[in-house]
Design an enzyme around this catalytic site. Structure first.
Site, short mmCIF file in Angstrom:
data_model
loop_
_atom_site.label_atom_id
_atom_site.label_comp_id
_atom_site.label_asym_id
_atom_site.label_seq_id
_atom_site.Cartn_x
_atom_site.Cartn_y
_atom_site.Cartn_z
N ASP A 34 0.83 -1.21 0.00
CA ASP A 34 0.00 0.00 0.00
C ASP A 34 0.86 1.26 0.00
O ASP A 34 2.04 1.24 0.38
CB ASP A 34 -0.88 0.03 1.27
CG ASP A 34 -2.03 -0.95 1.19
OD1 ASP A 34 -2.05 -1.80 0.27
OD2 ASP A 34 -2.91 -0.87 2.06
N HIS A 179 3.72 -2.29 3.15
CA HIS A 179 3.73 -0.92 2.62
C HIS A 179 4.99 -0.65 1.80
O HIS A 179 6.07 -1.12 2.15
CB HIS A 179 3.63 0.08 3.78
CG HIS A 179 2.28 0.07 4.43
ND1 HIS A 179 1.93 -0.86 5.38
CD2 HIS A 179 1.18 0.85 4.23
CE1 HIS A 179 0.67 -0.64 5.75
NE2 HIS A 179 0.19 0.38 5.06
ZN LIG Z 1 -2.56 3.17 3.27
#
Ligand SMILES: [Zn+2]
Length: 226
Positions: A34, A179
């Site tokens: 992400d 991430h």
């Molecule tokens: Zn996020």
């Protein structure tokens, strides 16, 4: 003679069963990244995934695409799957249809203009959504992808434990939330891949994982694992 026959039966059973045991033990997970693209980390992350022959799913933020379109394009060029993570990283829950258009559709349009592919997946920031978000995604041909393993690698205090945390929890069919923020995050992703490969895992995109489990991704529905 009797003994020999017994051994024959055992050997035949073993040879007959082994391929089935192999198939049953094939384990797959989907790595998802992400908050990218990120000028500091995406190229490094892509190199490590390429070295390991792994394809993942990237949920991109619109404001990050605006400042780093080259890396967004590179993610697509290398065969990774791309989904929508909102324009500003605002939570989707409770923001109303008009703002959902700005958060979701504008990013979808950017990804399409850049890569030629229309995204089919969206991930709400923080995993927060409501019936309006689901209906909006249904109306716009998007499935909502959540996760089943979250090592909270966005938190610098937890980052160094990311790989250990994921490896201890991962099961067949998991969607793992990571991430694309720093090269340290990428290093943890590489450790996850290297350690789970030894444990017999394969890696694929979210759509491939759903397909391999015989699940059809329905628009407006949310998925945590397969
Ligand atoms: Zn996020």
């Amino acid at each position: 003679m009797e003994k020999r026959r017994k051994w024959m039966v055992i050997l035949l059973l073993l040879f007959g069963l082994l391929p089935h045991i192999d198939a049953a033990e094939k384990k797959r997970v989907a790595l998802t990244f992400d908050d990218g693209p990120c000028a500091k980390s995406t190229a490094y992350l892509l190199q490590g995934l390429r070295d390991r022959g792994v394809h993942a799913t990237f949920f991109l933020s619109g404001y990050r695409i605006d400042s780093d379109p080259e890396d967004a394009l590179q993610i697509a060029s290398e065969g990774h799957e791309i989904g929508i993570h909102g324009q500003t990283h605002a939570y989707f829950r409770g923001i109303g249809r008009e703002r959902l258009e700005g958060e979701i559709l504008s990013v979808g349009n950017k990804i399409e203009a850049l890569t030629g592919e229309t995204p089919k997946l969206a991930r709400p920031p923080g995993g927060l959504m409501d019936d309006q978000v689901k209906q909006f995604c249904k109306d716009n041909d998007l499935a909502l992808i959540l996760w089943s393993v979250d090592p909270e690698d966005w938190d610098p205090k937890k980052r160094a434990q990311t790989a250990s945390s994921v490896v201890s929890k991962a099961k067949d069919g998991d969607i793992i939330l990571l991430h694309d923020l720093t090269t340290a995050n990428a290093d943890q992703a590489f450790a996850i891949i290297d350690r789970l490969k030894v444990a017999g895992y394969e890696f694929c995109t979210v759509s491939e994982l759903a397909e391999s489990c015989g699940k059809e991704l329905c628009c407006g529905e949310s998925y945590f694992r397969f």
